[in-house]
Scaffold this motif. Structure first.
Motif, PDB file in Angstrom:
ATOM      1  N   HIS A   1       0.859  -1.192   0.000  1.00 55.79           N
ATOM      2  CA  HIS A   1       0.000   0.000   0.000  1.00 55.79           C
ATOM      3  C   HIS A   1       0.889   1.235   0.000  1.00 55.79           C
ATOM      4  O   HIS A   1       1.437   1.613   1.042  1.00 55.79           O
TER       5      HIS A   1
ATOM      6  N   HIS B   1       1.296   5.358  -1.950  1.00 55.79           N
ATOM      7  CA  HIS B   1       0.895   6.422  -2.872  1.00 55.79           C
ATOM      8  C   HIS B   1       2.199   7.115  -3.267  1.00 55.79           C
ATOM      9  O   HIS B   1       2.392   8.301  -2.993  1.00 55.79           O
TER      10      HIS B   1
ATOM     11  N   LYS C   1      -0.464   3.482  -6.002  1.00 54.89           N
ATOM     12  CA  LYS C   1      -1.833   3.911  -6.308  1.00 54.89           C
ATOM     13  C   LYS C   1      -1.835   5.234  -7.074  1.00 54.89           C
ATOM     14  O   LYS C   1      -0.957   6.075  -6.881  1.00 54.89           O
TER      15      LYS C   1
ATOM     16  N   HIS D   1      -9.788   1.672   1.224  1.00 53.51           N
ATOM     17  CA  HIS D   1      -9.397   2.408   2.422  1.00 53.51           C
ATOM     18  C   HIS D   1     -10.655   2.459   3.293  1.00 53.51           C
ATOM     19  O   HIS D   1     -11.607   3.182   2.955  1.00 53.51           O
TER      20      HIS D   1
ATOM     21  N   HIS E   1      -6.221   0.210   6.619  1.00 55.68           N
ATOM     22  CA  HIS E   1      -6.314   1.146   7.759  1.00 55.68           C
ATOM     23  C   HIS E   1      -7.038   0.466   8.927  1.00 55.68           C
ATOM     24  O   HIS E   1      -6.419   0.014   9.853  1.00 55.68           O
TER      25      HIS E   1
ATOM     26  N   ASP F   1       1.989   2.968   3.462  1.00 59.29           N
ATOM     27  CA  ASP F   1       1.022   4.008   3.062  1.00 59.29           C
ATOM     28  C   ASP F   1       1.766   5.252   2.581  1.00 59.29           C
ATOM     29  O   ASP F   1       1.226   6.353   2.624  1.00 59.29           O
TER      30      ASP F   1
HETATM   31 FE    FE Z   1      -3.552   5.027   1.600  1.00 62.62          FE
END
Ligand code: FE
Ligand code: DI6
Length: 397
Positions: free
Chosen positions: A64, A66, A133, A234, A257, A309
């Motif tokens: 995960h 970004h 992502k 999410h 999460h 994340d």
């Molecule tokens: Fe995220």
């Protein structure tokens, strides 16, 4: 190639520790793994690399991130330290939307140039596979741009990239108050276009009061299903929106999460085989106080993954070993669970059956660590004890 004198954590059945072990690699695959004493004669003449007793684990998987975005949010970090909450910053047009503005303004080349050093940091922390992502473009063209950059990372770096179209991350200003319109006019058309270009491995969304409700997301997930794409969500990061159960009922690979996950959500995830992706970097950055229900997930037998994340707002974290440390100290995962969370369970969260453990037939992605016990990886704070990586059967230069 033959790796010798390794302290092997195969991650089959817990750590699956084998002292004084060998691993034989043929091309991109693991051919054999076991005690040195049992090494078949056929592999003894392969060119060797002596691990000298070092810990060898599967290559780590960050399931995960970004990692592609424009700008940064250090100023917002400062605002929060002066008293503003994450939600207040978001509602005032900052937060995710300020990254959207910077991402829209950046070219593909600029986004790539900014992403590569972040990915290098993940690789330095042991990553051999990462998920990346989209979700900061929020127009058809800008979402496609982000996904092309994500694919380029996999061509430029010794790392496998799985792309996720985060089709519904935030509602852009031009659709303010019109989440339904955004889904119909941007999220679904961009998903179709990105899928047609071969840019999408999975579909994701942000289910939250400041983002999208399960009702608003239903048509997007129906489209993902129609295209044969797996979904992730999410869910339950800041409030309980029933997102995890919604996603699990649609066969989601993962729900991520989960600080506010309910017992119903846990039951639905267990029934569907949905992985719980634990993201302690966001919890830490936002100074959340409610931890995800780790003991209940453990008791239910829901597999837990751990990821960075990596993003500019809630988790500017580019170290998997630090994410593991935080998962243990903040959420009380055991170091063994944390390592399963960045290997076998992270592979499952990405729908990858060919990696995450050291087993014959799987992809030869391995990490050699300056450590002699696997608990050391989560134990040290912010250390990068990586000695060498093997990516697809090749030792990094
Ligand atoms: Fe995220
Ligand atoms: N939850 C997160 O933690 C990230 N996205 C999401 O849906 C935060 C993204 C950001 O603040 O830029």
């Amino acid at each position: 190639m033959l790796l010798t004198h390794a302290t092997l954590a195969t991650m089959t059945n817990g750590y699956g520790l084998i002292p004084d072990a060998a691993v034989a690699l043929e091309g991109e695959r693991i051919a054999w793994a076991g005690p040195m004493a049992d090494l078949p004669a056929a592999y003894r003449s392969l060119p060797g690399h002596d691990a000298a007793g070092r810990l060898v684990t599967p290559g780590l998987i960050d399931c995960h991130t970004h990692a592609v975005f424009g700008g940064h949010r250090a100023v917002e970090f400062e605002l929060r330290l002066k008293g503003a909450s994450y939600e207040e910053v978001a509602r005032a047009g900052g937060g995710i939307l300020s990254t959207v503005t910077a991402t829209r303004a950046a070219s593909e080349a600029e986004l790539l140039a900014r992403a590569l050093p972040r990915v290098d940091q993940l690789i330095t922390s042991g990553a051999t596979t990462i998920e990346v992502k989209s979700g900061y473009g929020l127009t058809v063209a800008d979402e496609l741009k982000m996904l092309r950059v994500a694919r380029r990372i996999g061509q430029e770096c010794p790392v496998t990239v799985k792309t996720t179209h985060l089709a519904a991350h935030a509602i852009p200003p031009e659709f303010k108050g019109n989440a339904k319109g955004y889904i119909a006019e941007v999220a679904i058309p961009s998903l179709r276009a990105a899928h047609a270009e071969g840019l999408v491995d999975a579909v994701d969304a942000f289910c939250e009061t400041i983002a999208f409700s399960v009702e608003e997301l239903a048509p997007l997930f129906a489209e993902a299903r129609a295209l044969g794409l797996p979904v992730k969500l999410h869910a339950e990061q800041l409030t309980d929106q029933g997102g995890a159960a919604f996603a699990a009922q649609r066969g989601a690979l993962s729900a991520d999460h989960l600080e506010y996950l309910s017992p119903e959500g846990i039951a639905a995830m267990k029934a569907a085989g949905t992985v719980a992706v634990i993201l302690p970097g966001a919890f830490y950055t936002l100074r959340e106080t409610q931890a995800p229900p780790i003991a209940a997930l453990r008791a239910a037998g829901v597999p837990m993954a751990v990821a960075t994340d990596l993003n500019p707002g809630s988790s500017p974290l580019a170290s998997l070993t630090l994410a593991m440390n935080m998962a243990c100290t903040l959420f009380r995962l055991t170091p063994e669970e944390a390592l399963l969370g960045t290997t076998a369970h992270a592979a499952k969260a990405l729908g990858l059956a060919n990696r995450g453990r050291i087993v014959p037939g799987l992809r030869a992605d391995l990490c050699i660590w300056d450590a002699d016990h696997p608990a050391e990886l989560a134990y040290r704070i912010g250390a990068t004890p990586l000695s060498k990586r093997i990516f697809g059967g090749r030792l990094d230069a």
